[in-house]
Structures are given as C-alpha cells and as structure tokens.
Design an enzyme around this catalytic site. Structure first.
Site, short mmCIF file in Angstrom:
data_model
loop_
_atom_site.label_atom_id
_atom_site.label_comp_id
_atom_site.label_asym_id
_atom_site.label_seq_id
_atom_site.Cartn_x
_atom_site.Cartn_y
_atom_site.Cartn_z
N HIS A 376 0.81 -1.21 0.00
CA HIS A 376 0.00 0.00 0.00
C HIS A 376 0.85 1.27 0.00
O HIS A 376 0.32 2.38 -0.12
CB HIS A 376 -0.93 0.00 1.22
CG HIS A 376 -2.26 0.63 0.95
ND1 HIS A 376 -2.46 1.57 -0.02
CD2 HIS A 376 -3.46 0.46 1.54
CE1 HIS A 376 -3.71 1.95 -0.04
NE2 HIS A 376 -4.35 1.29 0.89
N ARG A 377 2.16 1.15 0.10
CA ARG A 377 3.01 2.33 0.04
C ARG A 377 3.19 2.83 -1.39
O ARG A 377 3.44 4.02 -1.61
CB ARG A 377 4.38 2.02 0.66
CG ARG A 377 4.33 1.71 2.15
CD ARG A 377 5.64 1.20 2.67
NE ARG A 377 6.00 -0.09 2.09
CZ ARG A 377 7.02 -0.85 2.51
NH1 ARG A 377 7.77 -0.42 3.52
NH2 ARG A 377 7.28 -2.00 1.93
#
Length: 470
Positions: A376-377
């Site tokens: 999710h980064r």
C-alpha cells in the site's frame, strides 16, 4: 462474629500458584476447581486426582463426596429398601411363640442373617455395582448388559514435551522471509468471476494438443498469462518499494518477472515452498510462456534451481485453489508490488448440492475468486481493483485474449466466445432440439472446412453454420 470468607477469593488464591502451568487456559483451572469444591464427584477423576496431588482439597459441602458427612472416600449409605433386609416382626416368627419378646437385633446381625430378602436385594444390585463386568457376546442370553458411555473411562494420556527442531536451509529462509514480510503494509482486493468460458477453452485447447503436438495446458498457465497481459495496461501493479539512503523510494522494474509459488512435497512428508520467477514475461507469447513455465517447474522438481531463478521477482502468482481453498490472503515479500491468489473453481456453496441438469437450466456457472495483496506504500486500492477487473475481462475473452492463445498454439479454429445464455421455454423446446440436430448434420457435412489441411499456411477457420453459439 467472625467475618465469613469469600469462597471465590479462596478458590482464586488456591489456583493462582498453578495458573502459569496452564497458560491461556488458566480460566479452566479455576472453573474446574470451583466445581470440584462444590461436588468432587461432578468432575473427571483426572481433575480430582490433580487437585489431590497438588494438595487442593475441597472444603465445601460437597468436598467429601457423600453429602457433607465429613468422611472422604466413603461411599454414601445405601437406601434401606435396597441394601438392608426388611425387619421381621417377632410376632410372625413361629419358632419363638412361647419365648418372651427378644430385643430387636442389631443392624450388623440383621445384615449377616441369611434371610431370603437379603439375597434378593444383592441379586438386584449386583449388575450395577460390578463395574468391571463386560457385556456378553451378541446373541448370548443372560449376559451382563453394556454400561452406558462414560467419558471418564478413557485411557490416561501422559503429557510429554513437544519435539523442537531448529529450522535450517530453505525452511529457515522461508521463516525469515515471513518475519520480514510483517514490515510490509499490505491491503487486499477480492474479486469473483465465472469460469465457464475458461473451462471450455481449456477443453478445446487440450483436445487439439492431444491430436497434434501433445502436452497439456493448465488453468494456471492461462491465468498467469492473463496476469502478464493485464500488467501491460496496468503497469502500476508492477512496482516495488525500497529505502535508499534512508529515503522511501518507489522502484519501477524494466521487466515483468512473474514469480510462481510452487509447493514441493519432500520424502519425509513435509512440504517446501519455492518461488522462482519467469523473466521478461512481457516479451513472450503464450506458447513461449507455457514452455518457460514448464521449464521452471521442472527445475524446481529436479532441485536444479539457481540463485538467478529467485532474484528480481516483481509480482507473484500463488494458486491454493488446486487443493480446494476458496481464496487466500498470502504474504507479500519485500521488493515486490503485489501477489495474486487464485481460489478454487466450483459452484457457489448454495448450489453445490443441486442437480447438474437443473444448474444448466438455471445458467449457474462455476466461479473463481481472485485476491490481489499489494504494497500500500506504492499501490493504491483503486489500482488493485482495476487490475483485477482487467484480469476478469481478459479471462472472459476481451481484446482477443483467447485468439492470441489459439494463434500461438496454432489451433486452426476460433475460440469460443463469451455470450449471454438464451433460455428456452417449454414452447421452444422443439425448435431447440431441431437446431441441435441441424448443427450435428452441419458438422457431418461441412466440418472439413475447419480442418487444418494446409501445412504451409496457418489461419483460423470458421463457418457460420458451425458456430456453436448461434
């Protein structure tokens, strides 16, 4: 007046010293001890023995096991109607009519007297008091009946220390990778899709391969190739994350290196997970991708994988659906952007007990669940959802996906197309059957028009009379 002690407080104090031995189950120890204090006969004998061994005797009314008589271990007194004979009136004894009335006999003498009533009472209680008696063989008359099931009469199991083995080699590396994967902040998208078309296409492909060059295409081959084609239109899913000089950095690989999670059984019965990767998948057609896939699996089974086979993986495919798993949320390794999990192919649970003919009439298809677990980064939820939507569309044949597969394998006819089912009412059954017979006759008369009879030129053939979807 002295204060009345709190029973629950004394019970907790008595069990606190032993709670560490039971770990997370310490609540059970306190509960069983409270039940033992109330009535020792209500707990399993192993619990009673455990409390006696650790000198935690009961102090309540039921601690003696005989209704509070204070004599531990003694059986409760038998009812007078069952265990002792009925007193005989002296007036009914003919042998002592002329003698003066004698004092009443003692209980011990009365039990020792060979009175018939005593024998009858002993005969009645004998089967229930003999706990060691076993039932007779089936069909024998006069045997001892079987006792009702008693969970307390189970064999004693000795507690032994577990076997501890230090992980080495690949298992140790896998454990280390799982620990490092906890540092990756992941999220997961889930999407289900019908697989009727995928199943039918695979049947057509493998039937042609069996008649021609040989080999067999699996569902994972087709799904993996679709993953690569979907990444071409959604390259954001083929990214990674890294820290360079202490600064968060997004890594964009120049190629699509598809990792394959291969579950390898070992001779000792254990299993080992290997994740080698196929390099530069974006430059391969389906036939080349199929060959590269089989080559990497062959190397894994022959234990000939090299270090390069494990390096540079950008996205991974895992297929736990082969063992019936509905869907999974796998762990994501550092350096990869996403891992795609493939679930089982089956009818929805509410239809799995239905008649297959009824399912066909209702147009109920088998379904498959895909999961996309991503970093999710560098990848957002919308991008993951759009990637699964693209993968869904390709597996339904959009943008000529199956045409490319058939062309790479030189299958001389067009693939089956995805189409909405057409229902037939009772009035339409006659015309539907007539259309089926008409198609059978068309294949008998004009089926040669779809045969691959030209060894010098490849082309996909079709004829409107031979289209199974019309």
């Amino acid at each position: 007046m002295a204060p009345v002690p709190d029973p629950s407080s004394s019970i907790q104090t008595a069990t606190d010293a032993l709670a560490e031995e039971f770990g997370a189950n310490d609540w059970l120890l306190e509960e069983m001890y409270e039940q033992y204090v109330s009535d020792p006969g209500s707990v399993d004998p192993s619990w009673a023995q455990y409390f006696k061994t650790h000198q935690l005797g009961g102090t309540g009314n039921g601690s003696t096991g005989n209704g509070g008589s204070g004599q531990t271990g003694q059986a409760p007194a038998a009812p007078p109607t069952a265990a002792a004979p009925r007193a005989v009136s002296p007036a009914k004894q003919p042998a002592v009519k002329t003698a003066p009335p004698a004092p009443a006999p003692s209980i011990a003498a009365e039990q020792a007297a060979p009175a018939p009533a005593v024998k009858r009472a002993a005969t009645v209680e004998q089967p229930t008091s003999n706990k060691n008696a076993r039932p007779s063989a089936p069909g024998n008359r006069g045997g001892v009946p079987a006792d009702p099931p008693n969970p307390a009469n189970r064999p004693t199991v000795d507690l032994e220390e577990p076997v501890r083995t230090v992980l080495r080699g690949a298992p140790a590396r896998t454990a280390k990778n799982m620990d490092s994967s906890l540092t990756v902040p992941t999220a997961t998208s889930v999407r289900s899709l019908p697989v009727k078309l995928l199943i039918d296409q695979r049947v057509v492909i493998n039937n042609h391969l069996r008649r021609a060059r040989g080999g067999k295409v699996s569902y994972t081959h087709l799904i993996g190739f679709a993953m690569v084609q979907a990444l071409k239109t959604h390259p954001a899913m083929n990214k990674g994350y890294d820290l360079i000089d202490g600064k968060p950095t997004m890594v964009e690989p120049r190629h699509i290196n598809l990792g394959l999670a291969i579950d390898m059984p070992k001779p000792d019965g254990t299993r080992q997970l290997l994740v080698p990767s196929i390099k530069s998948c974006e430059n391969l057609d389906f036939a080349q991708f199929w060959a590269a896939y089989e080559e990497i699996v062959k190397k894994a089974r022959s234990n000939s994988l090299t270090v390069e086979d494990f390096q540079g993986t950008t996205i991974t495919l895992t297929n736990p659906g082969t063992i019936g798993t509905n869907h999974s949320v796998p762990r994501l390794m550092n350096g990869q952007g996403a891992i795609i999990g493939v679930g089982s192919m089956d009818y929805p649970p509410e239809f799995q007990g239905s008649d297959p003919d009824k399912l066909s009439l209702m147009s109920v298809s088998k379904v498959m669940t895909l999961t996309s677990t991503y970093d999710h980064r560098v990848i957002q939820g919308a991008g993951s959802g759009q990637y699964l939507a693209r993968l869904h569309a390709l597996l339904l044949g959009e943008d000529g996906f199956y045409d490319d597969v058939f062309s790479a394998l030189r299958i001389p006819y067009e693939p089956i197309r995805w189409a909405q089912d057409v229902s037939a009412d009772h009035e339409d059954q006659v015309s539907k059957q007539a259309r089926i017979f008409e198609m059978i006759n068309a294949y008998r008369v004009r089926g040669h028009l779809m045969a691959d009879t030209d060894p010098l030129e490849y082309r996909q053939r079709s004829h409107h009379d031979l289209d199974v979807q019309t």
